[in-house]
Each structure stands twice: as C-alpha cells, then as structure tokens.
Design a protein around this motif. Structure first.
Motif, PDB file in Angstrom:
ATOM      1  N   ALA A 249       0.830  -1.209   0.000  1.00 31.40           N
ATOM      2  CA  ALA A 249       0.000   0.000   0.000  1.00 31.40           C
ATOM      3  C   ALA A 249       0.863   1.257   0.000  1.00 31.40           C
ATOM      4  O   ALA A 249       0.545   2.247  -0.674  1.00 31.40           O
ATOM      5  N   ALA A 250       1.962   1.224   0.755  1.00 34.71           N
ATOM      6  CA  ALA A 250       2.862   2.381   0.797  1.00 34.71           C
ATOM      7  C   ALA A 250       3.466   2.652  -0.576  1.00 34.71           C
ATOM      8  O   ALA A 250       3.580   3.811  -1.001  1.00 34.71           O
ATOM      9  N   LEU A 251       3.833   1.592  -1.289  1.00 33.31           N
ATOM     10  CA  LEU A 251       4.425   1.753  -2.614  1.00 33.31           C
ATOM     11  C   LEU A 251       3.383   2.243  -3.616  1.00 33.31           C
ATOM     12  O   LEU A 251       3.675   3.095  -4.467  1.00 33.31           O
ATOM     13  N   ARG A 252       2.168   1.729  -3.512  1.00 30.35           N
ATOM     14  CA  ARG A 252       1.104   2.211  -4.404  1.00 30.35           C
ATOM     15  C   ARG A 252       0.797   3.685  -4.144  1.00 30.35           C
ATOM     16  O   ARG A 252       0.553   4.456  -5.080  1.00 30.35           O
ATOM     17  N   ALA A 253       0.831   4.086  -2.878  1.00 33.30           N
ATOM     18  CA  ALA A 253       0.520   5.471  -2.520  1.00 33.30           C
ATOM     19  C   ALA A 253       1.633   6.433  -2.925  1.00 33.30           C
ATOM     20  O   ALA A 253       1.374   7.610  -3.186  1.00 33.30           O
ATOM     21  N   ASP A 254       2.858   5.929  -2.983  1.00 30.83           N
ATOM     22  CA  ASP A 254       4.002   6.782  -3.297  1.00 30.83           C
ATOM     23  C   ASP A 254       4.935   6.058  -4.266  1.00 30.83           C
ATOM     24  O   ASP A 254       5.916   5.438  -3.855  1.00 30.83           O
ATOM     25  N   PRO A 255       4.635   6.132  -5.569  1.00 31.15           N
ATOM     26  CA  PRO A 255       5.465   5.428  -6.556  1.00 31.15           C
ATOM     27  C   PRO A 255       6.930   5.878  -6.571  1.00 31.15           C
ATOM     28  O   PRO A 255       7.782   5.161  -7.103  1.00 31.15           O
ATOM     29  N   THR A 256       7.230   7.038  -5.986  1.00 27.93           N
ATOM     30  CA  THR A 256       8.636   7.476  -5.940  1.00 27.93           C
ATOM     31  C   THR A 256       9.471   6.602  -5.019  1.00 27.93           C
ATOM     32  O   THR A 256      10.701   6.707  -5.006  1.00 27.93           O
TER      33      THR A 256
END
Length: 395
Positions: A255-262
């Motif tokens: 979820a963290a990666l989906r929320a922040d693709p950077t």
C-alpha cells in the motif's frame, strides 16, 4: 576440525510458513556468532560466515580464492572452470574476461535500454491481461522479461529464446537429475558455439558481436555468454516473482508503494536485501587466515551466507522486517569486491520498470492460492525463488 553440536551441515531448509527468511539453522548460526564450523554436502569440513562485516571482508580479501578447482568440498578433484566462465576464476584470468565487459554494462549504457525494457514489460502485461483474469506470474511475467532482454543483448535470435530459457531452467533449478542436467548444459554449450561462430562471421548490433572484435577465442566467448545468460536471466526472474510474492504478503508495504510510486528505487534495494536470492557463495583460503577470531587453514573452503549477512542486526535495524522506506545501507545482494555483479545496473532497471508497471496495471493483484500452497525452489538451487506464483485480479 572435529564435529561439534554447533556445526552447521548442508543442505539447510527454510521454516514452514517463512518463505522469505533464511533457513533457521543459518539464522541460529548468526545468532551464536558470525563464523561457524560447517560440513559441506560432500562431507568435507569448512566454515560458514554469516555476519555482514566478515562476509564483506572475505569477498574483498585476496587471500581467498574464487577458483573452482580449489574448492575443497568433496573427496574428488574438482576441474578448473571452463574458458570464459570468470565467476569461478581469480586474476589475472578473471580480469581478462571481465574487463572487456565492464564498458558494455555501465549504468549509462543500461539506462539507454530503459525504453526497450518498458516496451517488453508492456507487451508481457498486455498478453497477461488478455489471457486473464489469472496467471502464473513466473511464466507470464517474471521469466519472459529478463529472458528477452539478455537474449537481445547477446543477439540470440527471437525464435531460439524459449528453448534457451528451458535449458537454463533445467540446469539452474536444483532439482534436475545428473543425466538431464548434463544434457541441458551440453545442448546450451553447443548452441552457444554456433552463435559465437555466427556472430564472428556476420556481426550484428549486440554485445556478443562486439566481443568478437577482441582477442577472445571462440571457446572463451562461449563461456562468457553462458555466464551472462544464466546470471542475467535466473536472478532477475526470481527477484521479480519472489519480490511480488513478498509484496503481496506485506500489504502495508504494498500500500505504501502504491501510494508513493517514488519509493520504487528504495523498494527495489530493500527487496534485494530482504530476499537475497543469490543466497551463498564459496571462497577457498590460499593461506592460513583468521576470520572473526577463527583460524581457517589454507585449502579450506568457506561458505559466505549473503542472506544472513543481509539480515545481520548489527548492520540493519529490524532486519527480518520488509521496510520499503528503509534507507539503502550497502546490502550484499550483488556481492562485493572484484566479483561485484557486472549486471547489477541492468537488474535494477528491470526491477524498477517491471514492479512499477505490474502494480499500476493490476491495482488489485492478489494471490490465487493460499500463501502456503505457493511452491518454492529448493535450497539446492543456486538461486532461490518460487517455481510458480498463481495470481488473479478483478476485471
């Protein structure tokens, strides 16, 4: 060296329900100390190095050899590595083969491949989506991407790639009988000999053709090609499949990666550390050496455990936790020293592109079977990973 209650023997196995953690025996060995007595599969005594600092130190120490013929793990004489297979050599032979490749695998040159990697990834995802809404991520996504890329780099004709992948799978799986393994290895060698001859006669725009313009012999080019194919395909393929499995099993991190693709760059480095699919390597002492307070006699082969080094609590806080926001801290997934992985920049770009595109294309990607039913590669395989990863998504 006499057997002791704390001697680690091979093969080791992973704990049920813990597909991403190193085998329990290795974790326990690291807890007791960074160097442990070890018994090789052939019954020979050796040492196991599990601590980060000491694994890194041995990899950089010229008193330890990578030579295949010096491996002291079985009761019979081990032959030297064939010409060109430089991973199992020391200098000056190692440098002779590696030097012509360095300029062809620079970060800049690999970045120039980004657009092509994006297109290959898109093509795989298009096919996967069209055949969906379920797939085996290994065969539909994780294997084709690095296979196509490394074959294009070496100039392997398109129509030969499927059989190439199958042959490499056969002798890298860790589950192949001797007869089948030798047959696959021999077939690959014969094909590469024909490929080298074809490139020398009619060079094309690829790395192998460029190498025919050096002083390397056909036999040496064949060995170099085998190393590049096996390393460029199997490691990345298993990082893509096992990495996706790890993300799906850590929904907060996904979820963290989906929320922040950077976060993708940090995510790739953390997955490399956390999974360490190239889990162990061996070195042989050329003289008596002290490592971590243990006296290692000349001629003794030590096992370097990358996966426990990358989970060393003295180097990484909460090392058994997958944390995509962790700041990169010099993991050893690509090794260290003169044998530092030549293709590390290519692997990083492939993973950044592939993970980002997969998660973007399938926002509700999930396992199609219970996690405990995902079939893993055995510890006897050189590269750890999953044999298949059934996934599904909503249409």
């Amino acid at each position: 060296m006499s057997e002791s209650p704390h001697t680690v023997t091979t093969p080791t196995t992973r704990q049920p329900g813990c597909p991403f953690d190193p085998p329990a025996e290795l974790i326990e060995a690291r807890r007791r100390g960074p160097v442990s007595p070890f018994t090789h599969v052939g019954g020979k005594p050796g040492w196991l190095v599990t601590g980060y600092d000491l694994v890194r130190s041995v990899l950089a120490d010229p008193r330890f050899s990578s030579r295949k013929d010096l491996l002291n793990v079985v009761d019979f004489e081990v032959p030297p590595a064939p010409p060109g297979e430089f991973l199992l050599m020391d200098d000056p032979q190692h440098s002779r083969y590696r030097k012509p490749l360095v300029g062809r695998f620079t970060a800049r040159r690999m970045r120039l491949l980004t657009e092509r990697i994006e297109q290959i990834t898109t093509d795989c995802l298009d096919a996967m989506e069209a055949a969906g809404p379920s797939a085996d991520l290994v065969t539909a996504f994780a294997k084709p991407i690095p296979t196509i890329i490394i074959c294009e780099l070496l100039g392997v004709p398109y129509e030969d790639r499927a059989s190439f992948q199958e042959q490499i799978d056969t002798f890298m799986s860790g589950e192949t009988g001797d007869e089948e393994l030798i047959a696959a290895y021999t077939a690959t060698q014969e094909y590469l000999a024909e490929l080298v001859a074809a490139k020398r006669a009619n060079p094309t725009d690829d790395v192998l053709s460029e190498l025919t313009d050096t002083d390397l012999s056909d036999e040496e080019l064949k060995g170099i090609s085998l190393i590049l194919l096996a390393a460029g395909f199997d490691t990345t393929a298993n990082m893509l499949s096992l990495g996706t499995f790890a993300l799906l099993q850590n929904p907060d991190q996904l979820a963290a990666l989906r929320a922040d693709p950077t976060l993708i760059d940090q995510a790739v480095e953390e997955l490399l550390r956390y999974l360490s699919v190239a889990k162990t390597f061996m070195r042989t002492a050329l003289e008596d050496v002290e490592v971590g307070g243990q006296h290692i006699e000349a001629g003794t082969t030590v096992v370097l455990s990358y996966n426990t080094a990358n989970r060393d609590p003295e180097r990484f806080a909460d090392p058994h936790v997958l944390d995509l926001r962790r700041k990169p801290a010099g993991h050893l997934a690509f090794g260290h020293g003169v044998h530092l992985c030549l293709g590390q920049q290519l692997a990083r770009i492939e993973m950044r592109v592939a993970f980002a595109a997969l998660l973007d294309r399938f926002p509700n990607l999930r396992l199609a079977v219970p996690a405990e039913e995902v079939v893993l590669r055995p510890e006897t395989a050189d590269i750890y990973g999953v044999k298949s990863l059934p996934v599904t998504w909503d249409v």
